[in-house]
Design a protein around this motif. Structure first.
Motif, mmCIF file in Angstrom:
data_model
loop_
_atom_site.group_PDB
_atom_site.id
_atom_site.type_symbol
_atom_site.label_atom_id
_atom_site.label_comp_id
_atom_site.label_asym_id
_atom_site.label_seq_id
_atom_site.Cartn_x
_atom_site.Cartn_y
_atom_site.Cartn_z
ATOM 1 N N ALA A 1 42.863 37.151 48.171
ATOM 2 C CA ALA A 1 43.880 36.144 48.673
ATOM 3 C C ALA A 1 43.601 35.866 50.175
ATOM 4 O O ALA A 1 43.978 34.901 50.648
ATOM 5 C CB ALA A 1 45.058 36.634 48.620
ATOM 6 N N LYS A 2 43.235 36.847 50.962
ATOM 7 C CA LYS A 2 42.824 36.650 52.534
ATOM 8 C C LYS A 2 41.702 35.813 52.712
ATOM 9 O O LYS A 2 41.638 35.083 53.438
ATOM 10 C CB LYS A 2 43.084 38.023 53.080
ATOM 11 N N THR A 3 40.509 36.270 52.191
ATOM 12 C CA THR A 3 39.388 35.699 52.368
ATOM 13 C C THR A 3 39.016 34.421 51.393
ATOM 14 O O THR A 3 38.162 33.770 51.647
ATOM 15 C CB THR A 3 38.160 36.795 52.338
ATOM 16 N N ASP B 1 51.333 43.112 45.418
ATOM 17 C CA ASP B 1 51.096 43.408 46.742
ATOM 18 C C ASP B 1 50.495 42.298 47.813
ATOM 19 O O ASP B 1 50.092 42.295 48.714
ATOM 20 C CB ASP B 1 49.937 44.719 46.931
ATOM 21 N N GLY B 2 50.141 40.996 46.957
ATOM 22 C CA GLY B 2 49.813 39.756 47.917
ATOM 23 C C GLY B 2 48.171 40.075 48.223
ATOM 24 O O GLY B 2 47.781 38.982 48.914
ATOM 25 N N ASN B 3 47.584 40.652 47.538
ATOM 26 C CA ASN B 3 46.007 40.991 48.193
ATOM 27 C C ASN B 3 45.323 40.130 47.169
ATOM 28 O O ASN B 3 44.155 39.855 47.661
ATOM 29 C CB ASN B 3 45.754 42.347 47.994
ATOM 30 N N THR B 4 45.888 39.799 46.046
ATOM 31 C CA THR B 4 44.761 39.205 44.935
ATOM 32 C C THR B 4 45.440 37.993 44.300
ATOM 33 O O THR B 4 46.699 37.986 44.157
ATOM 34 C CB THR B 4 44.588 40.305 43.849
ATOM 35 N N ILE B 5 44.776 36.964 43.888
ATOM 36 C CA ILE B 5 44.988 35.845 43.250
ATOM 37 C C ILE B 5 44.313 35.910 41.999
ATOM 38 O O ILE B 5 42.966 36.086 41.752
ATOM 39 C CB ILE B 5 44.699 34.534 43.973
ATOM 40 N N ALA B 6 45.085 35.706 40.950
ATOM 41 C CA ALA B 6 44.333 35.263 39.599
ATOM 42 C C ALA B 6 44.693 33.734 39.031
ATOM 43 O O ALA B 6 45.542 33.314 39.469
ATOM 44 C CB ALA B 6 44.818 36.283 38.493
ATOM 45 N N VAL C 1 41.738 26.106 43.218
ATOM 46 C CA VAL C 1 42.995 26.684 43.557
ATOM 47 C C VAL C 1 43.101 26.224 45.029
ATOM 48 O O VAL C 1 41.953 26.751 45.637
ATOM 49 C CB VAL C 1 42.966 28.202 43.202
ATOM 50 N N ARG C 2 44.356 25.963 45.635
ATOM 51 C CA ARG C 2 44.460 25.577 46.854
ATOM 52 C C ARG C 2 45.478 26.574 47.571
ATOM 53 O O ARG C 2 46.188 26.740 46.928
ATOM 54 C CB ARG C 2 44.657 24.137 47.195
ATOM 55 N N ILE C 3 45.162 26.856 48.814
ATOM 56 C CA ILE C 3 46.127 27.909 49.491
ATOM 57 C C ILE C 3 46.655 27.185 50.457
ATOM 58 O O ILE C 3 45.717 26.548 51.485
ATOM 59 C CB ILE C 3 45.403 29.208 49.850
ATOM 60 N N TRP C 4 47.958 27.102 50.601
ATOM 61 C CA TRP C 4 48.549 26.405 51.743
ATOM 62 C C TRP C 4 49.296 27.232 52.864
ATOM 63 O O TRP C 4 49.971 28.138 52.304
ATOM 64 C CB TRP C 4 49.458 25.316 51.043
ATOM 65 N N ASP C 5 49.422 26.579 54.035
ATOM 66 C CA ASP C 5 50.569 27.267 54.954
ATOM 67 C C ASP C 5 51.961 26.501 54.598
ATOM 68 O O ASP C 5 51.962 25.654 54.737
ATOM 69 C CB ASP C 5 50.043 26.933 56.510
ATOM 70 N N VAL C 6 52.700 27.529 54.310
ATOM 71 C CA VAL C 6 54.275 26.955 53.818
ATOM 72 C C VAL C 6 54.798 26.317 54.825
ATOM 73 O O VAL C 6 55.466 25.333 54.780
ATOM 74 C CB VAL C 6 55.042 28.051 53.106
#
Length: 600
Positions: free
Chosen positions: A253-255, A235-240, A206-211
């Motif tokens: 989601a943050k770390t 709430d934006g705190n978690t990714i599944a 899973v990749r997290i990107w700055d939009v």
């Protein structure tokens, strides 16, 4: 009916207090009684030139609720269907894509519906009228997933070309191309604040990107097989994330820290994960082969229960209604289930969708249609003039490859990959008997006009002739160089036509078992054949997505029909020769109106 199995007696406040919608249950239960009458309406929608009607809505690929919860859109193999969420009535059918539609998404303001397709494009539609607004091009391969940003101004898409693209919804311009994945991008999702985007890939990450910049923020690794799905909690705190390794992984989601893994699905992988839009701790996951939906509370690390109702073979997708009170699931078996989670039972099952149609035929008197194919392993009987489903014949253990009426219309013969021919009583729907096994899978069967002989085509490249009464093998033809996919007798019983994966059609003298001529215009596997009632015309359907009409006497190609979006597997003329039906792997049956062998 769909059923549900309790895993835990524990009830959360989420279930007790929030999933109460008995009014909806009453509305759906009564309105669904009208589905068969509505079928006459949707069979006429979005037909290609020359087609008279369509039976079936194609194969289900994704579901999306409108933001107000009043409608839901279904991506299918032939287009996009719009349904009323309360009555489940089909409201509209959007066509324009030239390949299977793999994804649909509503903008958060509810004004626009987007669809992504195997034709490499994204289409934007007016969600109220169904009018096509614009087409977004740029991906080099199939578009697998699409999602609107929370402000509805941008759209993200993931593709088989391994890229993620960010689009300006108003202009259709590609703003950013996010590169970094090394394999197919299977899922994309915006964070609730719209500042970041998560993408899931077959490269197991899973990749997290700055939009705003399009730059990668972090990569989440740990799955051992390719990823199929990803979602942010409300709430934006978690990714599944869900993977073919049969696990759901929960991430901070943050770390980017891996918090825990959820297991329990059996066979295949996790096809879909979705957080409840209201309750951030409630997560559902769907299984690729076990046919189940698992509901978990990730905060308490509790598996609440498992919903069972779809046939084993896989639940493709599931979607919560915007208020979090309703769950709609779609499966490989062609069904949609609306679930009442309060009592662990579905509100209703929606039918009409099909994974594929391999065989279709008219009864001799023209009053009935029989069709078979797909993962439901059934033969379906339809009323030909109203296109109403009458009954399903159950007994096959594999997908049904071919269906045919005997000459007096009282018996149906059907065959599957288990090498067995089944005989059914048309009136009662009961199974009469079976024939001895062919030595390999049976792909096609045909009765002789007197009903005494059945010809079968096989994956072993041969055609065999059988005595119907005794089951004795009478003769074998071995000229084809690949599997035989279709056999059909002329109505006078003098000729047999056979189609093959060697892209050819053979016309045979049945009395001498000798070939008369070979037709070779198709550019891919020949899937089906049918003689016109006067024996002058032969129709052929192919994996090249075309139906062709031939002059039997000369071998001349008379006409080519186009309209299906996948291979044509079955054909039949009506007894009066004025209509031709074609069944396709796009999950639909098209009825073509003919005059003297050409389109009227």
């Amino acid at each position: 009916m769909c059923n549900a199995e309790h895993i835990s007696n524990k009830r959360t406040n989420f279930i007790v207090e929030k999933l109460l919608f008995s009014v909806l249950i009453i509305g759906l239960s009564t309105s669904l009684l009208a589905l068969n009458t509505l079928a006459q309406d949707y069979t006429q929608w979005g037909l290609p030139a020359g087609a008279k009607a369509r039976l079936g809505k194609g194969a289900i690929r994704e579901i999306a609720f409108s933001p107000d919860g009043k409608q839901f859109a279904i991506a299918s193999s032939i287009g996009i269907w719009i349904h009323d969420a309360q009555s489940t009535e089909a409201l509209n059918f959007l066509t324009g894509h030239t390949g299977t539609v793999r994804s649909v998404a509503y903008s958060d303001d509810g004004l626009i519906l987007a669809s992504g397709s195997e034709d490499n494009t994204i289409r934007l539609w007016d969600a109220r009228t169904g009018t096509h607004i614009r087409t977004l091009t740029g991906h080099l391969s199939s578009v697998n997933d699409i999602v609107f940003s929370p402000d509805s101004n941008t759209l993200a898409s993931g593709s088989n070309d391994s890229n993620v693209r960010i689009w300006d919804v108003r202009t259709g311009t590609s703003l950013l191309t996010l590169t970094g994945h090394s394999r197919i991008v299977s899922g994309v999702v915006f964070s609730p604040d719209g500042k970041t985007l998560a993408s899931a890939s077959w490269d197991q990450t899973v990749r997290i990107w700055d939009v705003s910049s399009g730059k990668p923020i972090q990569t989440l690794a740990g799955h051992t097989k390719h990823l199929l799905t990803v979602d942010f909690s409300p709430d934006g705190n978690t990714i599944a994330s869900g993977s073919w390794d049969r696990t759901v992984r929960i991430w901070d989601a943050k770390t980017g820290k891996h918090l825990r893994s959820l297991t329990g699905h059996k066979g295949g992988g996790v096809m879909n994960v979705k957080f409840n839009p209201v309750y951030s701790s409630i997560l559902i996951s769907t299984g690729a082969w076990d046919g189940t939906i698992r509901i978990n509370d990730i905060q308490t690390e509790t598996h609440l229960w498992t919903l069972k109702g779809h046939q084993p073979g896989g639940v493709l997708i599931a979607a919560f209604s915007p208020d979090g009170k309703m769950l709609l699931s779609g499966s490989f078996d062609g069904t949609l289930c609306l679930w009442n989670l309060e009592i662990d039972e579905p509100i209703q099952r929606l039918t009409g969708y099909s994974n594929k149609v391999d065989s279709v035929t008219f009864s001799p008197d023209g009053n009935l249609l029989a069709s078979g194919g797909g993962t439901d392993k059934t033969v379906q009987l339809w009323q030909a003039d109203t296109y109403t489903l009458l009954k399903s014949l159950i007994g096959h253990t594999w997908e049904v490859n071919c269906v045919v009426f005997n000459p007096d219309g009282k018996i149906i013969a059907s065959a599957d990959n288990d090498n067995i021919v089944h005989f059914w009583n048309v009136q009662s729907g009961s199974q009469i008997r079976t024939l001895p096994k062919h030595k390999d899978g049976i792909s096609c069967i045909a009765f002789s006009p007197d009903g005494r002989i059945i010809a079968s085509g096989s994956w072993d490249n041969t055609i065999r002739f059988w005595d119907v009464e005794t089951g004795e093998a009478l003769h074998e033809l071995t000229e084809h160089t690949d599997r035989v996919s279709s056999v059909v007798y002329s109505s006078d019983g003098k000729m047999l036509a056979s189609g093959s994966w060697d892209d050819t059609i053979y016309l045979w003298d049945v009395q001498r078992y000798k070939p008369i001529r070979v037709l070779s215009e198709h550019t891919h596997n020949v899937g089906s054949l049918a003689y016109s009632p006067d024996n002058k015309t032969l129709a052929s359907g192919s994996w090249d997505k075309t139906v062709r009409l031939w002059d039997v006497h000369t071998g001349e190609l008379l006409w080519t029909f186009m309209g299906h979006t996948n291979s044509i597997n079955s054909l039949d003329f009506s007894p009066d020769g004025k209509a031709l039906v074609s069944g396709s792997s796009d999950g639909t049956v098209l009825v073509w109106k003919l005059t003297h062998g050409t389109v009227n």
